[in-house]
Enzyme design. Structure first.
Site, mmCIF file in Angstrom:
data_model
loop_
_atom_site.group_PDB
_atom_site.id
_atom_site.type_symbol
_atom_site.label_atom_id
_atom_site.label_comp_id
_atom_site.label_asym_id
_atom_site.label_seq_id
_atom_site.Cartn_x
_atom_site.Cartn_y
_atom_site.Cartn_z
ATOM 1 N N LYS A 54 4.917 0.116 5.581
ATOM 2 C CA LYS A 54 6.029 0.185 4.640
ATOM 3 C C LYS A 54 6.911 1.376 5.006
ATOM 4 O O LYS A 54 6.420 2.439 5.368
ATOM 5 C CB LYS A 54 5.510 0.340 3.207
ATOM 6 C CG LYS A 54 4.853 -0.908 2.650
ATOM 7 C CD LYS A 54 4.394 -0.682 1.220
ATOM 8 C CE LYS A 54 3.704 -1.926 0.666
ATOM 9 N NZ LYS A 54 3.209 -1.714 -0.721
ATOM 10 N N LYS A 59 4.517 7.492 8.210
ATOM 11 C CA LYS A 59 4.770 8.550 7.226
ATOM 12 C C LYS A 59 4.483 8.121 5.789
ATOM 13 O O LYS A 59 4.197 8.969 4.932
ATOM 14 C CB LYS A 59 6.227 9.009 7.332
ATOM 15 C CG LYS A 59 6.586 9.728 8.618
ATOM 16 C CD LYS A 59 6.127 11.166 8.591
ATOM 17 C CE LYS A 59 6.731 11.961 9.743
ATOM 18 N NZ LYS A 59 6.357 13.378 9.710
ATOM 19 N N SER A 84 14.122 14.586 8.990
ATOM 20 C CA SER A 84 15.153 13.924 9.801
ATOM 21 C C SER A 84 15.167 12.420 9.584
ATOM 22 O O SER A 84 16.037 11.735 10.104
ATOM 23 C CB SER A 84 14.918 14.215 11.289
ATOM 24 O OG SER A 84 13.683 13.677 11.709
ATOM 25 N N GLY A 188 1.303 16.692 11.760
ATOM 26 C CA GLY A 188 0.604 16.077 10.630
ATOM 27 C C GLY A 188 -0.162 14.825 11.018
ATOM 28 O O GLY A 188 -1.311 14.637 10.607
ATOM 29 N N ASN A 317 11.906 2.682 13.297
ATOM 30 C CA ASN A 317 13.224 2.850 12.669
ATOM 31 C C ASN A 317 14.230 3.338 13.701
ATOM 32 O O ASN A 317 14.394 4.527 13.931
ATOM 33 C CB ASN A 317 13.126 3.824 11.497
ATOM 34 C CG ASN A 317 12.306 3.242 10.363
ATOM 35 O OD1 ASN A 317 12.466 2.085 9.998
ATOM 36 N ND2 ASN A 317 11.408 4.032 9.812
#
Length: 329
Positions: A54, A59, A84, A188, A317
């Site tokens: 999703k 992230k 960003s 991360g 993306n």
């Protein structure tokens, strides 16, 4: 290598807790294989397709875990972050699911497709200059004005724990892998992946993939301390951040090596993902494949026994306006 649970911002227990917390919200993303890419690489490759998550990127896992970890009083004031793009969209979507406000500080040079994702999910966009310092200062100002909870893009144990759920899934879907290649930026993602994977299988190799134009993590590993760069220059817009005090210890101790590749290699890997896997990935998402195909990886005797490799396709993306415009001509 044994993972010291008291040494890091997350551990296998917090990652399993994150999985239970977010399982009803996130997609369990598929693992894809390709005999053609196996032949090209000379290895068996397992692609963990977080580009199908999703929000279009991994992230969402960390953002979802962080937001649903907040108590009701904290959540009522909303959340704020600077990003960003992919973390910004992920936080906006997770906030929407919880019914709270997300204040998102975005640098003016962020890809338009990622900005549109934030707006689509109802995030409130606050612009900053491109510099990390400007992003952080703007986020601090919003924090003071709203009382919202800060959700850092990577330097947060809740974020790291959420990203670590990728390892739990991948090692269930492809239990025999002997290495995982992970994009690295703020750290991360690779911190969560490494903490979970090394706890489950201490012998597994964790390798980072990084652009040569933003090679602060490789320099940090070599120097034994966090190195930041005056500027970055890479097509992989999602890999321009620097390691934080919570992610650096994991990268220092548990990441076996960092493979740097140039932008041409990243673009070539993107093309292979599109043409062979039939999967749309952004440059940051393709860098793991670029790393495994790189001369530096192929020629390194340390990795000759890494024959079954998990590769995290971290996001999809990508602003394709140039492509659509070219079709219309």
């Amino acid at each position: 290598m044994e993972v010291n649970k008291e040494k890091y911002a997350a551990d296998l227990s917090s990652i399993k807790e994150a999985r239970a917390r977010i399982s009803s919200f996130v997609h369990k993303t598929p693992v894809m294989t390709s005999e053609s890419l196996d032949a090209i690489s000379g290895r068996k490759l397992f692609f963990k397709c977080e580009c199908f998550q999703k929000g279009g990127a991994f992230k969402f896992r960390g953002a979802c875990n962080a937001i649903f970890s907040l108590d009701d009083q904290q959540a009522a004031k909303g959340v704020v972050t600077h990003s960003s793009g992919n973390h910004a969209a992920a936080l906006a979507l997770a906030a929407k699911l919880r019914g709270i406000t997300a204040y998102v500080v975005i640098p003016k040079n962020a890809p338009q497709c990622k900005v549109q994702n934030v707006l689509r999910y109802g995030g409130r966009v606050i612009w900053s200059e491109a510099r990390v310092q400007s992003r952080e200062e703007t986020a601090t100002k919003v924090l003071q004005e709203t009382g919202a909870a800060l959700i850092h893009p990577y330097n947060d144990g809740r974020i790291i724990s959420g990203q670590g759920t990728i390892s739990l899934e991948l090692l269930e879907q492809a239990p025999h892998i002997d290495a995982i290649i992970v994009p690295i930026s703020g750290g991360g993602l690779i911190s969560g992946v490494a903490l979970a994977a090394k706890s489950i299988n201490p012998a597994i190799r964790i390798l980072a993939a990084e652009p040569k134009g933003a090679n602060d993590a490789a320099q940090s590993k070599a120097a034994g301390t966090i190195v930041t760069l005056p500027e970055t220059n890479t097509v992989a817009d999602g890999l321009r951040a620097f390691l934080g005090e919570l992610t650096w210890p994991v990268v220092r101790d548990l990441v076996d090596d960092i493979i740097t590749v140039d932008d041409t290699e990243i673009i070539d890997a993107m093309r292979l993902c599109y043409e062979i896997l039939k999967v749309a990935v952004e440059p940051s998402g393709a860098i793991g494949l670029a790393a495994v195909l790189s001369d530096s990886f192929r020629s390194n005797p340390a990795w000759k026994d890494c024959n079954q490799i998990g590769i995290i396709l971290s996001g999809g993306n990508l602003d394709l306006q140039v492509l659509w415009d070219s079709y219309r001509k």
